[in-house]
Design an enzyme around this catalytic site. Structure first.
Site, PDB file in Angstrom:
ATOM      1  N   LYS A 117       0.859  -1.194   0.000  1.00 29.53           N
ATOM      2  CA  LYS A 117       0.000   0.000   0.000  1.00 29.53           C
ATOM      3  C   LYS A 117       0.892   1.239   0.000  1.00 29.53           C
ATOM      4  O   LYS A 117       1.757   1.396   0.875  1.00 29.53           O
ATOM      5  CB  LYS A 117      -0.890  -0.037   1.247  1.00 29.53           C
TER       6      LYS A 117
HETATM    7  O1  G3P Z   1      -9.228   1.660   4.224  1.00 28.65           O
HETATM    8  C1  G3P Z   1      -9.129   2.992   4.635  1.00 28.65           C
HETATM    9  C2  G3P Z   1      -9.747   3.185   5.949  1.00 28.65           C
HETATM   10  O2  G3P Z   1      -9.059   2.425   6.930  1.00 28.65           O
HETATM   11  C3  G3P Z   1      -9.910   4.582   6.389  1.00 28.65           C
HETATM   12  O3  G3P Z   1     -11.075   4.579   7.100  1.00 28.65           O
HETATM   13  O4  G3P Z   1     -12.715   5.363   8.709  1.00 28.65           O
HETATM   14  O5  G3P Z   1     -10.289   5.984   8.964  1.00 28.65           O
HETATM   15  O6  G3P Z   1     -11.654   6.997   7.154  1.00 28.65           O
HETATM   16  P1  G3P Z   1     -11.450   5.810   8.031  1.00 28.65           P
END
Ligand code: G3P
Length: 218
Positions: free
Chosen positions: A87
């Site tokens: 990633k």
């Molecule tokens: O896959 C990306 C994710 O982990 C981000 O999620 O909820 O932190 O915006 P969030």
């Protein structure tokens, strides 16, 4: 649509895997910190363990910010297991690293995508996956799914085979919208996976079936 789980919590992955809902896994440094990963060795052991269980793409993120550092980390991570997808953040240095890793046959998931042209650049660099973050756009009053819809159109227009991972999913409606848009993959937190199975009429219907069954049997 493929279901990935967005977590670094092995118990959650195991439980969702038992439900048949884990085609792959996405992790990031924040998710790893949340489960107490403190050393590179712990991180690598976790990624290996997840790959062995899931037998599908498992995203492991680099933490270097320069292309040379990302390349070194990416090559190292890719050696952990054949299912590792490296990633890489959507930056100019990230694009340089993506191009080289892709040429070496390493799968790259370009992350932190917030507009469709970023996704197009990542696809041109050879990314296997792009991760638009829809929840974080919704958070700032921009419709996140629009990014996914436009990226799908661009990839269709030019025949890119890069897969779209709808990321930063916060609720079941996001999963529905991803499926309706025709996204390749949704990466879903464990709590949302559990919500997807629930409906009050399912619970009420089951309760009534079992009550009726018991009543005639005394
Ligand atoms: O896959 C990306 C994710 O982990 C981000 O999620 O909820 O932190 O915006 P969030």
């Amino acid at each position: 649509m493929k279901f990935f789980i967005d977590t670094a919590d092995f118990q959650e992955i195991r439980e969702a895997h038992g439900l048949g809902l884990v085609d792959g896994v996405t992790t990031n440094p924040s998710l790893c910190a949340k489960v107490g990963i403190k050393t590179d060795q712990q991180f690598e052991d976790l990624i290996r363990q997840i790959c062995e269980l899931v037998q599908g793409p498992v995203s492991a993120e680099v933490t270097a910010t320069d292309a040379a550092g990302m390349l070194a980390q990416g090559r190292h991570l890719a050696k952990i297991h054949e299912h590792v997808a490296v990633k890489i953040p959507m930056t100019p240095e990230g694009l340089k690293a993506t191009r080289v890793l892709a040429e070496e046959g390493i799968k790259v998931n370009v992350t932190l995508i917030f507009q469709p042209v970023q996704a197009m650049l990542a696809a041109k660099a050879g990314a296997a996956f792009v991760s638009p973050f829809i929840g974080r756009l919704d958070d700032i009053s921009q419709r996140g799914m629009e990014i996914v819809e436009q990226t799908l159109t661009i990839f269709e227009n030019y025949g890119f085979d890069t897969e779209i991972i709808v990321a930063s999913i916060r609720n079941p409606l996001h999963v529905l919208e991803a499926a309706l848009a025709g996204a390749d993959i949704a990466t879903v937190p464990f709590g949302v996976i559990m919500q997807l199975m629930k409906h009050p009429l399912t619970d009420a219907g089951l309760k009534k079936f079992l009550e009726d069954w018991e009543r005639v049997r005394g």
